[in-house]
Design a protein around this motif. Sequence first.
Motif, PDB file in Angstrom:
ATOM      1  N   LEU A  51       0.995  -1.055  -0.025  1.00 49.81           N
ATOM      2  CA  LEU A  51      -0.022   0.183  -0.095  1.00 49.81           C
ATOM      3  C   LEU A  51       0.827   1.334  -0.026  1.00 49.81           C
ATOM      4  O   LEU A  51       1.887   1.215   0.615  1.00 49.81           O
ATOM      5  N   ARG A  52       0.438   2.328  -0.566  1.00 47.82           N
ATOM      6  CA  ARG A  52       1.078   3.595  -0.640  1.00 47.82           C
ATOM      7  C   ARG A  52       0.405   4.523   0.537  1.00 47.82           C
ATOM      8  O   ARG A  52      -0.922   4.520   0.561  1.00 47.82           O
ATOM      9  N   ILE A  53       1.339   5.062   1.284  1.00 44.74           N
ATOM     10  CA  ILE A  53       0.687   6.230   2.114  1.00 44.74           C
ATOM     11  C   ILE A  53       1.591   7.505   1.937  1.00 44.74           C
ATOM     12  O   ILE A  53       2.670   7.468   1.560  1.00 44.74           O
ATOM     13  N   PRO A  54       0.859   8.582   2.266  1.00 43.48           N
ATOM     14  CA  PRO A  54       1.662   9.836   2.300  1.00 43.48           C
ATOM     15  C   PRO A  54       2.874   9.753   3.288  1.00 43.48           C
ATOM     16  O   PRO A  54       2.600   9.319   4.260  1.00 43.48           O
ATOM     17  N   THR A  55       3.859  10.600   2.785  1.00 41.79           N
ATOM     18  CA  THR A  55       5.070  10.626   3.784  1.00 41.79           C
ATOM     19  C   THR A  55       4.829  11.622   4.766  1.00 41.79           C
ATOM     20  O   THR A  55       4.514  12.743   4.444  1.00 41.79           O
ATOM     21  N   GLY A  56       4.527  11.541   6.064  1.00 41.42           N
ATOM     22  CA  GLY A  56       4.386  12.172   7.123  1.00 41.42           C
ATOM     23  C   GLY A  56       5.260  13.092   7.507  1.00 41.42           C
ATOM     24  O   GLY A  56       5.613  14.191   8.079  1.00 41.42           O
ATOM     25  N   PRO A  65       7.524  11.808  -1.809  1.00 40.84           N
ATOM     26  CA  PRO A  65       6.104  12.271  -1.390  1.00 40.84           C
ATOM     27  C   PRO A  65       5.094  11.145  -0.756  1.00 40.84           C
ATOM     28  O   PRO A  65       4.241  11.514   0.040  1.00 40.84           O
ATOM     29  N   ASP A  66       5.491   9.913  -1.089  1.00 41.76           N
ATOM     30  CA  ASP A  66       4.751   8.765  -0.513  1.00 41.76           C
ATOM     31  C   ASP A  66       5.777   7.731  -0.260  1.00 41.76           C
ATOM     32  O   ASP A  66       6.826   7.414  -0.749  1.00 41.76           O
ATOM     33  N   LEU A  67       5.209   6.591   0.659  1.00 50.42           N
ATOM     34  CA  LEU A  67       6.005   5.527   0.901  1.00 50.42           C
ATOM     35  C   LEU A  67       5.046   4.294   0.638  1.00 50.42           C
ATOM     36  O   LEU A  67       4.094   4.354   0.690  1.00 50.42           O
ATOM     37  N   GLU A  68       5.602   3.160   0.331  1.00 51.77           N
ATOM     38  CA  GLU A  68       5.402   1.931   0.130  1.00 51.77           C
ATOM     39  C   GLU A  68       5.408   1.104   1.317  1.00 51.77           C
ATOM     40  O   GLU A  68       6.426   1.028   1.887  1.00 51.77           O
ATOM     41  N   VAL A  69       4.273   0.458   1.906  1.00 50.22           N
ATOM     42  CA  VAL A  69       4.179  -0.227   3.051  1.00 50.22           C
ATOM     43  C   VAL A  69       3.925  -1.649   2.594  1.00 50.22           C
ATOM     44  O   VAL A  69       3.020  -2.109   1.925  1.00 50.22           O
ATOM     45  N   MET A  70       4.782  -2.742   3.032  1.00 48.08           N
ATOM     46  CA  MET A  70       4.614  -3.962   2.608  1.00 48.08           C
ATOM     47  C   MET A  70       4.011  -4.556   4.000  1.00 48.08           C
ATOM     48  O   MET A  70       4.547  -4.698   4.976  1.00 48.08           O
ATOM     49  N   ILE A  71       2.749  -5.459   3.758  1.00 54.57           N
ATOM     50  CA  ILE A  71       2.097  -5.982   4.856  1.00 54.57           C
ATOM     51  C   ILE A  71       2.029  -7.732   4.590  1.00 54.57           C
ATOM     52  O   ILE A  71       1.512  -7.984   3.353  1.00 54.57           O
ATOM     53  N   SER A  72       2.263  -8.333   5.334  1.00 59.61           N
ATOM     54  CA  SER A  72       2.033  -9.851   5.047  1.00 59.61           C
ATOM     55  C   SER A  72       0.576 -10.160   5.396  1.00 59.61           C
ATOM     56  O   SER A  72      -0.066  -9.636   6.451  1.00 59.61           O
TER      57      SER A  72
END
Length: 161
Positions: A51-56, A65-72
Amino acid sequence: MESMKNIMTLTCLMLFANTSIASDVDHLIEMTPGTVAKIEGRSVGGPFEILRIPTGNLELAKIFPDLEVMISRGSRKIVGVGAKRAFSSKSECEQSQSLVREALSKAFISKYEGPDSRWQFQLPDSSITAGTECSTSSPYPVLRLDVTHTETNNELLRHFE
């Protein structure tokens, strides 16, 4: 009795330090790898979702500008957080790499001493590694950020054996 008291004091200090360090990581990337994700998406198949989320974090947001979050998908734990950005020149990439490493050094107090060049930092218990590097992509070098929870990453890699 005195030694037991010292052991308990050290244990409490270590727990407090690890919690404090984890909050530093969470402050930097807003998601601590190895913890259960509070976000979710709809991925099709596979043992993970990205999922992509805005960089806080303001320091990182200047570069990513955004980050990728990898979730199991199985455990719902965050495997890692990463980002990529292309630059017009190697020198621009390296300047941004220095800024990201400076931000990482504030959240990770230990240096990574292992063989993987992607990482320069880790938590004292080695549970999370982090780093950034410029790739040799041509003609546009790419800056990559990688923050990974080792145990959750290994859990995920078992699906590909």
